[in-house]
Motif scaffolding. Sequence first.
Motif, PDB file in Angstrom:
ATOM      1  N   ARG A 171       0.850  -1.194   0.000  1.00  0.00           N
ATOM      2  CA  ARG A 171       0.000   0.000   0.000  1.00  0.00           C
ATOM      3  C   ARG A 171       0.879   1.235   0.000  1.00  0.00           C
ATOM      4  NH1 ARG A 171      -2.476  -2.287   5.021  1.00  0.00           N
ATOM      5  NH2 ARG A 171      -4.101  -3.667   4.302  1.00  0.00           N
ATOM      6  N   VAL A 172       0.491   2.230  -0.783  1.00  0.00           N
ATOM      7  CA  VAL A 172       1.095   3.559  -0.687  1.00  0.00           C
ATOM      8  C   VAL A 172       0.134   4.378   0.160  1.00  0.00           C
ATOM      9  CG1 VAL A 172       1.847   5.606  -1.939  1.00  0.00           C
ATOM     10  CG2 VAL A 172       2.182   3.342  -2.949  1.00  0.00           C
ATOM     11  N   VAL A 173       0.627   4.905   1.272  1.00  0.00           N
ATOM     12  CA  VAL A 173      -0.221   5.628   2.224  1.00  0.00           C
ATOM     13  C   VAL A 173       0.141   7.109   2.201  1.00  0.00           C
ATOM     14  CG1 VAL A 173      -0.897   5.814   4.644  1.00  0.00           C
ATOM     15  CG2 VAL A 173      -0.344   3.573   3.680  1.00  0.00           C
ATOM     16  N   LEU A 174      -0.881   7.948   2.065  1.00  0.00           N
ATOM     17  CA  LEU A 174      -0.718   9.405   2.128  1.00  0.00           C
ATOM     18  C   LEU A 174      -1.055   9.852   3.546  1.00  0.00           C
ATOM     19  CD1 LEU A 174      -0.352  12.170   0.637  1.00  0.00           C
ATOM     20  CD2 LEU A 174      -2.844  12.120   0.304  1.00  0.00           C
ATOM     21  N   HIS A 175      -0.160  10.648   4.153  1.00  0.00           N
ATOM     22  CA  HIS A 175      -0.373  11.145   5.509  1.00  0.00           C
ATOM     23  C   HIS A 175      -0.782  12.614   5.453  1.00  0.00           C
ATOM     24  CE1 HIS A 175       1.461   7.538   7.262  1.00  0.00           C
ATOM     25  NE2 HIS A 175       2.263   7.581   6.204  1.00  0.00           N
ATOM     26  N   ASN A 176      -1.669  12.996   6.361  1.00  0.00           N
ATOM     27  CA  ASN A 176      -2.122  14.383   6.419  1.00  0.00           C
ATOM     28  C   ASN A 176      -0.983  15.290   6.894  1.00  0.00           C
ATOM     29  OD1 ASN A 176      -4.000  16.514   6.309  1.00  0.00           O
ATOM     30  ND2 ASN A 176      -4.312  16.386   8.511  1.00  0.00           N
ATOM     31  N   ASP A 177      -0.933  16.471   6.345  1.00  0.00           N
ATOM     32  CA  ASP A 177      -0.007  17.491   6.858  1.00  0.00           C
ATOM     33  C   ASP A 177      -0.717  18.835   6.813  1.00  0.00           C
ATOM     34  OD1 ASP A 177       0.240  18.720   4.300  1.00  0.00           O
ATOM     35  OD2 ASP A 177       1.870  17.399   3.768  1.00  0.00           O
ATOM     36  N   GLY A 203      -6.277  11.294   9.005  1.00  0.00           N
ATOM     37  CA  GLY A 203      -4.840  11.352   9.237  1.00  0.00           C
ATOM     38  C   GLY A 203      -4.022  10.593   8.221  1.00  0.00           C
ATOM     39  N   MET A 204      -4.638   9.658   7.510  1.00  0.00           N
ATOM     40  CA  MET A 204      -3.953   8.915   6.452  1.00  0.00           C
ATOM     41  C   MET A 204      -4.971   8.279   5.529  1.00  0.00           C
ATOM     42  SD  MET A 204      -2.686   5.391   8.302  1.00  0.00           S
ATOM     43  CE  MET A 204      -1.557   6.212   9.372  1.00  0.00           C
ATOM     44  N   ALA A 205      -4.514   7.936   4.303  1.00  0.00           N
ATOM     45  CA  ALA A 205      -5.382   7.293   3.319  1.00  0.00           C
ATOM     46  C   ALA A 205      -4.532   6.444   2.385  1.00  0.00           C
ATOM     47  CB  ALA A 205      -6.147   8.333   2.502  1.00  0.00           C
ATOM     48  N   VAL A 206      -5.087   5.305   1.958  1.00  0.00           N
ATOM     49  CA  VAL A 206      -4.401   4.451   0.991  1.00  0.00           C
ATOM     50  C   VAL A 206      -4.578   5.069  -0.390  1.00  0.00           C
ATOM     51  CG1 VAL A 206      -4.326   2.167  -0.072  1.00  0.00           C
ATOM     52  CG2 VAL A 206      -4.736   2.387   2.381  1.00  0.00           C
TER      53      VAL A 206
END
Length: 148
Positions: free
Chosen positions: A72-78, A113-116
């Motif tokens: 999985r590539v996970v995007l984290h909130n910033d 806070g994160m999403a695939v």
Amino acid sequence: YRPLHEPLPQQPRCGRKYMFFLQTNVAIPIVITAAAPGKGGGVLDRPAEKVSPGRQSEFDKKKSRKMSPPFRVVLHNDNENRREYVVQVLMKVIPGMTVDNAVNIMQEAHVNGMAVVIVCSQPEAEEHCTALRGNGLRSSIEPASGGC
């Protein structure tokens, strides 16, 4: 072009014949090996794929992608990047990413806070993660097996 029901002209029974089949204006060479009488039908040889030393053929790449475990590539909130920018980067970096999917992923990362972002092979996941980070986004990869 010869109709399909019309027989081909007489071919020699032994040896090799090189034929070209046209499909959408692309010639594809194949090798036909004819057997001697009573030995069975002709055998089609797979065209030899020329691969430079140290490089994988397209067949090997596809095979390794199918056999490698998914990541999985996970995007984290910033709080540094604007939402519109995140959507633009996702569409630029991830092949086939639509505006709707990019917005949904961005929104999920913002809220949770994160999403695939995508599930793919490890080498592809590493490339996508590096590209996202290169555009200023926080991302990571993890094995897709196990967990939610």
